[in-house]
Design an enzyme around this catalytic site. Sequence first.
Site, PDB file in Angstrom:
ATOM      1  CB  THR A 276      -4.096   1.397   5.455  1.00  0.00           C
ATOM      2  OG1 THR A 276      -4.225   2.807   5.616  1.00  0.00           O
ATOM      3  CG2 THR A 276      -3.788   0.760   6.801  1.00  0.00           C
ATOM      4  CG  ASP A 277      -6.415  -0.372   0.786  1.00  0.00           C
ATOM      5  OD1 ASP A 277      -7.128   0.052   1.726  1.00  0.00           O
ATOM      6  OD2 ASP A 277      -6.616  -1.475   0.253  1.00  0.00           O
ATOM      7  N   PRO A 278      -6.679   3.156   0.520  1.00  0.00           N
ATOM      8  CG  PRO A 278      -7.016   4.398  -1.429  1.00  0.00           C
ATOM      9  CD  PRO A 278      -6.310   3.165  -0.903  1.00  0.00           C
TER      10      PRO A 278
END
Length: 149
Positions: free
Chosen positions: A27-29
């Site tokens: 996942t991204d931030p």
Amino acid sequence: MRRKKEQYKEATELTVTSEIRVRFNETDPLGIVWHGIYITYFEDGREAFGRQHGISYLDVHDHGYTTPIVKSSCEHKLSLRYGDVATIKTTIVDTPAAKLIFRYKIYTPQGELACEGETIQVFVDANGDLSLNSPVFHQEWKKKVGLGN
């Protein structure tokens, strides 16, 4: 926009359903799955299909072949998030060509379509040469599972 005419039919009776849990490193931030990870999920589905139907990467390798991907497509509909348990439906396409075509649908935990796509793989022998004809083991496998295009 005109859609291409369906060239080959999905063998819907040869669909495998599997699940994946979205990991933190995918996942991204913001906790949303990075778009490139969906291709990895396709591979998870392909491996589940291969194990269930006797045409896994190891089965292919035991016959002296590999099956590199030569084309992939992915259409994103909804986002998956960290911790989601997503469902992958993997279906093989019945084609007379010397290749493997898989189609994928990935669903959110709520059952909504998050992503769909396709991969195309070809047969390459131990010398690295492209097989223009389906290897005998692949032809036998197709007969065994009821494919006949």
